[in-house]
Design a protein around this motif. Sequence first.
Motif, PDB file in Angstrom:
ATOM      1  N   SER A  36      57.605  63.753  -4.150  1.00  0.00           N
ATOM      2  CA  SER A  36      56.993  64.416  -2.999  1.00  0.00           C
ATOM      3  C   SER A  36      56.252  63.437  -2.100  1.00  0.00           C
ATOM      4  N   PHE A  37      55.828  62.316  -2.672  1.00  0.00           N
ATOM      5  CA  PHE A  37      55.093  61.337  -1.861  1.00  0.00           C
ATOM      6  C   PHE A  37      56.028  60.413  -1.080  1.00  0.00           C
ATOM      7  N   SER A  39      58.506  60.961   0.929  1.00  0.00           N
ATOM      8  CA  SER A  39      58.800  61.331   2.315  1.00  0.00           C
ATOM      9  C   SER A  39      57.608  61.114   3.242  1.00  0.00           C
ATOM     10  N   ARG A  43      56.688  59.878   7.861  1.00  0.00           N
ATOM     11  CA  ARG A  43      56.073  60.813   8.797  1.00  0.00           C
ATOM     12  C   ARG A  43      55.311  60.115   9.898  1.00  0.00           C
ATOM     13  N   GLU A  44      54.944  60.899  10.893  1.00  0.00           N
ATOM     14  CA  GLU A  44      54.076  60.434  11.976  1.00  0.00           C
ATOM     15  C   GLU A  44      52.746  59.946  11.387  1.00  0.00           C
ATOM     16  N   VAL A  45      52.106  60.773  10.582  1.00  0.00           N
ATOM     17  CA  VAL A  45      50.866  60.384   9.911  1.00  0.00           C
ATOM     18  C   VAL A  45      51.197  60.133   8.447  1.00  0.00           C
ATOM     19  N   LYS A  47      49.607  59.764   5.814  1.00  0.00           N
ATOM     20  CA  LYS A  47      48.460  59.963   4.932  1.00  0.00           C
ATOM     21  C   LYS A  47      48.343  61.422   4.541  1.00  0.00           C
ATOM     22  N   VAL A  48      47.826  61.664   3.333  1.00  0.00           N
ATOM     23  CA  VAL A  48      47.427  63.015   2.949  1.00  0.00           C
ATOM     24  C   VAL A  48      45.959  62.959   2.543  1.00  0.00           C
ATOM     25  N   PRO A  49      45.248  64.083   2.648  1.00  0.00           N
ATOM     26  CA  PRO A  49      43.787  64.029   2.474  1.00  0.00           C
ATOM     27  C   PRO A  49      43.305  64.143   1.025  1.00  0.00           C
ATOM     28  N   LEU A  50      44.194  63.966   0.060  1.00  0.00           N
ATOM     29  CA  LEU A  50      43.888  64.276  -1.339  1.00  0.00           C
ATOM     30  C   LEU A  50      42.650  63.556  -1.882  1.00  0.00           C
ATOM     31  N   LEU A  51      42.522  62.263  -1.640  1.00  0.00           N
ATOM     32  CA  LEU A  51      41.404  61.500  -2.223  1.00  0.00           C
ATOM     33  C   LEU A  51      40.365  61.143  -1.168  1.00  0.00           C
TER      34      LEU A  51
END
Lengths: 318, 166
Positions: A36-37, A39, A43-45, A47-51
């Motif tokens: 899942s990470f 892809s 992306r445009e951004v 980053k994901v806000p998880l940590l």
Amino acid sequence: MSRNLQLTEDGKLRHLLTLDGLPARILTQILDTAESFVSIGDREVKKVPLLRGKAVFNLFFENSTRTRTTFEIAAKRLSADVFNLNIATSATNKGETLLDTVANLSAMQADMFVVRHASSGAPHLIARHVAPHISVVNAGDGRCAHPTQGLLDMFTIRHYKGGFHNLRVAIVGDVLHSRVARSQIHALTTLGCPEVRVVAPRTLLPRDVESMGVHVHHTMETGIKDVDVIIMLRLQNERMQGDLLPSAGEYYKHWGLTPEKMKLAKPDAIVMHPGPMNRGVEIDSDVADGKHSVILPQVTFGIAVRMAVMSMVAGSGA
Amino acid sequence: MNLPDPNQLIDQLAERIRPRLQPECALLGIHTGGVWVMEALVERLGVDLPRGVLDIAFYRDDFSRIGLHPEVKPSSIPFEVEGRHILLIDDVFYTGRTIRAAMNLVFDYGRPASIRLAVLVDRGGRELPLCPDYTGVKMDMEAGQNISLEQDEGGRLRLMMKQEAA
């Protein structure tokens, strides 16, 4: 012991120290989460806000470029704040103990330590002493383990081969000094790979290697015959100075992976290498850059795998 | 309690959505129930709109309390989000936190022209200033009750109600 240290009471990944003894369920969950990470990199951004708001300390007591950088990228893509400690110029050189260093960084509100150390077991020692909310990820300790490398190799194999159940995998080279090989063997056997071979001269194999469930080969001709995956290990330069090997040229002749030798493997075999490569020693440039090589995708997948590990251990205390 | 048939609800949703479809529309279903509803809607609408799937596990606001969901699926948005009119689709609307997470996810792909929300069931109990644009059915449920959409092996959808242990 390390098994209990790595898992919470309800079976979640608490620290990642070694793949030895980790159940297939956890290994598969890491690989699935990494999927899942992958892809996110497109992306445009990215980053994901998880940590978000978490402090990740990269504690590298031993040199590394690729591993340290991909851990840093992984942590940043999870929105963590990353601190790289340059240990060579740090208080350790003034006599501070490992646990004192860790205690001081914990006092700076660390949430995660990514540790590389020349001594086997150093990450375990840290994991035993940190506060309950802090996780430890082993980025390579002595000759013991390099679990995230082993996992990214599994991810790469699964990506190109679809699974492990019908595969013949050859690990070629200096298994004796390789923490990477150990992690790979544990992961492959746990994930159900039916035939794991180690291919090396006697002087570069641990004495008890067969007890790890591998088939031993002492020639390339038998070792990589009909394999689906070839994992080349780095021949560490310092090994050539001792009496384990005659010379780099001699090693290349017998153990170097050349286009000629590639013909022994299956036509669709993939070639992997954890890096850094010694071109012309364990691997020929034509193979390293050739159509069988997945050495650079390994590096890219390493980011997603490290994101998966970090997000799983960071969420385990919850 | 007699639960409504999701297929009828999807029929009604499709009728209400159809007149407001635009050329720049795209559908995004939220794993897993929202994806089922999206596929059923597409069948009824009979138009081949671009569509994608969202897994909001990396955007949840309760990560620090419950950790990472053990079964994360990849999100896939196989179209340009920039300037697109997006219809977000989920099975059950409750607190609104899933939708907030889904919107944050969408914005990491680009800036959509608009986002609307279609849900099968609005069960009440929202905690954020969000509200669906299209609702299959409104129900007033207690906090301990749990409604979910299930799919059987034949691909048939049905709603299930569970009472959580106190």
